[in-house]
Design a protein around this motif. Structure first.
Motif, PDB file in Angstrom:
ATOM      1  N   ILE A  39     -43.718 -46.911  -0.032  1.00  0.00           N
ATOM      2  CA  ILE A  39     -44.953 -47.613  -0.379  1.00  0.00           C
ATOM      3  C   ILE A  39     -44.675 -49.055  -0.773  1.00  0.00           C
ATOM      4  N   GLY A  40     -43.598 -49.293  -1.509  1.00  0.00           N
ATOM      5  CA  GLY A  40     -43.257 -50.662  -1.888  1.00  0.00           C
ATOM      6  C   GLY A  40     -42.998 -51.535  -0.677  1.00  0.00           C
ATOM      7  N   VAL A  41     -42.264 -50.986   0.285  1.00  0.00           N
ATOM      8  CA  VAL A  41     -41.996 -51.733   1.514  1.00  0.00           C
ATOM      9  C   VAL A  41     -43.248 -51.829   2.378  1.00  0.00           C
ATOM     10  N   GLY A  42     -43.861 -50.679   2.669  1.00  0.00           N
ATOM     11  CA  GLY A  42     -44.974 -50.659   3.607  1.00  0.00           C
ATOM     12  C   GLY A  42     -46.220 -51.373   3.129  1.00  0.00           C
ATOM     13  N   SER A  43     -46.487 -51.334   1.805  1.00  0.00           N
ATOM     14  CA  SER A  43     -47.726 -51.918   1.289  1.00  0.00           C
ATOM     15  C   SER A  43     -47.605 -53.377   0.900  1.00  0.00           C
ATOM     16  N   VAL A  44     -46.404 -53.815   0.509  1.00  0.00           N
ATOM     17  CA  VAL A  44     -46.267 -55.165  -0.029  1.00  0.00           C
ATOM     18  C   VAL A  44     -45.201 -55.982   0.704  1.00  0.00           C
ATOM     19  N   LEU A  45     -43.952 -55.539   0.661  1.00  0.00           N
ATOM     20  CA  LEU A  45     -42.861 -56.384   1.146  1.00  0.00           C
ATOM     21  C   LEU A  45     -42.939 -56.635   2.648  1.00  0.00           C
ATOM     22  N   PRO A 160     -47.492 -40.399  -6.557  1.00  0.00           N
ATOM     23  CA  PRO A 160     -48.158 -41.400  -7.396  1.00  0.00           C
ATOM     24  C   PRO A 160     -47.206 -42.179  -8.285  1.00  0.00           C
ATOM     25  N   VAL A 161     -46.225 -41.480  -8.861  1.00  0.00           N
ATOM     26  CA  VAL A 161     -45.278 -42.173  -9.731  1.00  0.00           C
ATOM     27  C   VAL A 161     -44.407 -43.118  -8.908  1.00  0.00           C
ATOM     28  N   GLY A 162     -43.886 -42.612  -7.788  1.00  0.00           N
ATOM     29  CA  GLY A 162     -43.048 -43.446  -6.936  1.00  0.00           C
ATOM     30  C   GLY A 162     -43.811 -44.617  -6.356  1.00  0.00           C
ATOM     31  N   SER A 163     -45.073 -44.366  -5.947  1.00  0.00           N
ATOM     32  CA  SER A 163     -45.882 -45.449  -5.391  1.00  0.00           C
ATOM     33  C   SER A 163     -46.075 -46.569  -6.407  1.00  0.00           C
ATOM     34  N   THR A 164     -46.357 -46.174  -7.649  1.00  0.00           N
ATOM     35  CA  THR A 164     -46.554 -47.178  -8.699  1.00  0.00           C
ATOM     36  C   THR A 164     -45.282 -47.980  -8.934  1.00  0.00           C
ATOM     37  N   ILE A 165     -44.166 -47.280  -9.059  1.00  0.00           N
ATOM     38  CA  ILE A 165     -42.883 -47.960  -9.280  1.00  0.00           C
ATOM     39  C   ILE A 165     -42.582 -48.897  -8.111  1.00  0.00           C
ATOM     40  N   GLY A 166     -42.768 -48.391  -6.888  1.00  0.00           N
ATOM     41  CA  GLY A 166     -42.453 -49.190  -5.709  1.00  0.00           C
ATOM     42  C   GLY A 166     -43.309 -50.442  -5.594  1.00  0.00           C
ATOM     43  N   PHE A 243     -53.458 -43.535   6.053  1.00  0.00           N
ATOM     44  CA  PHE A 243     -52.559 -44.666   6.284  1.00  0.00           C
ATOM     45  C   PHE A 243     -53.160 -45.746   7.177  1.00  0.00           C
ATOM     46  N   ALA A 244     -54.152 -45.386   7.988  1.00  0.00           N
ATOM     47  CA  ALA A 244     -54.819 -46.410   8.793  1.00  0.00           C
ATOM     48  C   ALA A 244     -55.463 -47.460   7.889  1.00  0.00           C
ATOM     49  N   VAL A 245     -55.923 -47.021   6.695  1.00  0.00           N
ATOM     50  CA  VAL A 245     -56.559 -47.933   5.757  1.00  0.00           C
ATOM     51  C   VAL A 245     -55.553 -48.512   4.767  1.00  0.00           C
ATOM     52  N   THR A 246     -54.783 -47.643   4.101  1.00  0.00           N
ATOM     53  CA  THR A 246     -53.886 -48.135   3.046  1.00  0.00           C
ATOM     54  C   THR A 246     -52.753 -48.992   3.607  1.00  0.00           C
ATOM     55  N   GLY A 247     -52.387 -48.779   4.865  1.00  0.00           N
ATOM     56  CA  GLY A 247     -51.339 -49.603   5.459  1.00  0.00           C
ATOM     57  C   GLY A 247     -51.728 -51.061   5.570  1.00  0.00           C
ATOM     58  N   TYR A 248     -53.048 -51.331   5.548  1.00  0.00           N
ATOM     59  CA  TYR A 248     -53.546 -52.707   5.641  1.00  0.00           C
ATOM     60  C   TYR A 248     -54.173 -53.175   4.322  1.00  0.00           C
ATOM     61  N   GLN A 249     -53.827 -52.500   3.226  1.00  0.00           N
ATOM     62  CA  GLN A 249     -54.463 -52.795   1.946  1.00  0.00           C
ATOM     63  C   GLN A 249     -54.271 -54.248   1.512  1.00  0.00           C
ATOM     64  N   LEU A 250     -53.068 -54.778   1.698  1.00  0.00           N
ATOM     65  CA  LEU A 250     -52.817 -56.167   1.295  1.00  0.00           C
ATOM     66  C   LEU A 250     -53.699 -57.126   2.089  1.00  0.00           C
ATOM     67  N   LYS A 267     -50.831 -59.059  -6.482  1.00  0.00           N
ATOM     68  CA  LYS A 267     -51.029 -58.577  -7.856  1.00  0.00           C
ATOM     69  C   LYS A 267     -52.167 -57.560  -7.903  1.00  0.00           C
ATOM     70  N   ALA A 268     -53.166 -57.745  -7.034  1.00  0.00           N
ATOM     71  CA  ALA A 268     -54.261 -56.789  -6.969  1.00  0.00           C
ATOM     72  C   ALA A 268     -53.767 -55.419  -6.513  1.00  0.00           C
ATOM     73  N   VAL A 269     -52.828 -55.410  -5.550  1.00  0.00           N
ATOM     74  CA  VAL A 269     -52.227 -54.142  -5.121  1.00  0.00           C
ATOM     75  C   VAL A 269     -51.529 -53.469  -6.301  1.00  0.00           C
ATOM     76  N   ALA A 270     -50.876 -54.273  -7.141  1.00  0.00           N
ATOM     77  CA  ALA A 270     -50.175 -53.732  -8.309  1.00  0.00           C
ATOM     78  C   ALA A 270     -51.139 -53.192  -9.358  1.00  0.00           C
ATOM     79  N   VAL A 271     -52.391 -53.638  -9.334  1.00  0.00           N
ATOM     80  CA  VAL A 271     -53.411 -53.086 -10.228  1.00  0.00           C
ATOM     81  C   VAL A 271     -53.989 -51.797  -9.648  1.00  0.00           C
ATOM     82  N   LEU A 272     -54.271 -51.804  -8.347  1.00  0.00           N
ATOM     83  CA  LEU A 272     -54.887 -50.645  -7.704  1.00  0.00           C
ATOM     84  C   LEU A 272     -53.955 -49.437  -7.664  1.00  0.00           C
TER      85      LEU A 272
END
Length: 412
Positions: A39-45, A160-166, A243-250, A267-272
């Protein structure tokens, strides 16, 4: 296969006194680290890196890179599962995949063209799916059938825990994504070392090598099993919608949602993500425990998939920051319950306990396969119609995922 036969299959490979309690925290840690990286890689980095390379074509390029890399995930997951079945071991594959994640993330963070990013993320998907295939097989290998719901909850909590950390790690390093990649890779490596040093395994009988053609035929044959096939379809549809939606969340936050002044999309992703994670954690535990007590799986899976469809309607109806906060909470509730209970359901419809890793690897194609199709579908939908139609597609897929579990016979 009737209920008694399914119970017998599910128990074949589990010792009478399986060390479930000591194993659950390790399963949680191993899965949390895995999802932190995914999630850290796919959603943000990865989106930030691709945008940095070519901002004008970021939507199409992210779809291309994500889709190609997911092909590697699809190939490596069942193959790695079959290899660990053949070797009679899980721990060496968990450790090897975890340590290799550091090298793969180092490669990914060092490249600066879309082509090389695609190659780097393919490498990352390959080693992470070696790790995932072996780790996923620990539940049917070592957990008694009566505790599968609780074990699945422990596994599910890792998301959920890993997603938040990532996402938090990725957000901290959003301007230094090379370091972020390395930190996430090191987290997986540490989890692999912890798991393999603490979770001792009894070696299972090794198998004779099977020709590749026979392996492919076996992978296809397992989908002919009625209940397994419908479990596969249900998971594939819901994961595709998710994933069709969350993959493009940023990019959704950048281009579609009206954010409060001063709030950056990363930062908004880090809040959500923590909001979704808390909701996911609550529903994961509640769904896993209640499904054990009530001995009902299909009801929980169907309701959570339907709730996921409702979640997709929220940002469609209101493209505001409060709407995204509500979307994160409802989507977390739905997906957490679905993954916890569906994992327990799947372990109960495995055709043969002796082929648990291979069959779970085939099932994991329902996780990886939609991630092949999802980026291409999402990219095409967004390119031609913008983001609102993407939420419609995600909701329809979730509804179909709820309907798909109804034909399963061996599990209530």
């Amino acid at each position: 296969m009737d209920r008694s036969e399914a119970d017998a299959v599910g128990q074949l490979s589990v010792p009478e006194a399986a060390p479930a309690r000591g194993l659950l925290p390790l399963l949680f840690a191993g899965n949390a680290a895995m999802y932190a990286l995914y999630i850290g890689v796919g959603s943000v980095l990865l989106p930030l890196q691709i945008e940095h390379i070519d901002a004008a074509l970021k939507v199409a390029n992210l779809g291309l890179v994500g889709g190609i890399a997911a092909i590697f995930a699809t190939v490596f997951n069942p193959v790695a599962g079959a290899l660990s079945d053949r070797s009679g071991r899980r721990n060496p594959w968990i450790l090897g995949g975890g340590l290799a994640a550091v090298a793969a993330m180092a490669v990914l963070g060092s490249v600066n063209t879309v082509l090389l990013v695609a190659i780097g993320w393919c490498l990352g998907q390959a080693v992470m799916n070696i790790y995932q295939a072996a780790l996923t097989s620990v539940v049917p290998d070592r957990i008694p059938l009566a505790r599968r719901g609780v074990a699945s909850a422990a596994v599910g909590l890792g998301m959920p825990v890993g997603s938040t950390i990532g996402v938090l790690i990725a957000s901290v390093f959003s301007h230094h994504y090379r370091t972020g990649y390395l930190v996430l890779g090191a987290l997986v490596a540490a989890a692999a070392v912890l798991f393999t040093s603490r979770a001792r395994e009894q070696r299972m009988p090794a198998r004779e090598p099977t020709p590749l053609r026979a392996q492919v035929a076996t992978f296809l044959n397992v989908l002919r099993e009625h209940d397994f096939r419908w479990a596969f379809i249900g998971r594939a549809l819901l994961v595709l919608g998710y994933f069709a939606v969350t993959g493009y969340q940023l990019y959704i936050l950048q281009d579609h949602i009206s954010l409060p002044s001063g709030l950056e999309p990363s930062k908004a992703v880090a809040v959500l993500t923590p909001i979704s994670a808390v909701a996911m954690a609550v529903s994961t535990v509640a769904g896993g425990v209640l499904s054990d007590r009530l001995d009902r799986r299909k009801l929980f899976v169907a309701v959570s998939a339907a709730l996921a469809a409702v979640a997709q309607l929220i940002p469609l109806l209101t493209s505001t920051w409060p709407g995204m906060l509500a979307f994160a909470a409802v989507n977390g509730l739905a997906f957490g319950c679905f993954m916890a209970v569906d994992t327990a359901l799947v372990t109960m419809v495995l055709p043969k306990a002796a082929d648990a890793a291979r069959d779970m690897g085939v099932l994991n194609i329902a996780n990886a396969g939609p991630q092949i199709v999802g980026p291409f579908v999402a990219s095409a939908v967004v390119s031609f119609g913008g983001y609102p139609p993407l939420f419609v597609v995600g909701g329809l897929l979730s509804v179909l995922g709820a309907v798909a579990v109804l034909p399963i016979r061996a599990v209530r």
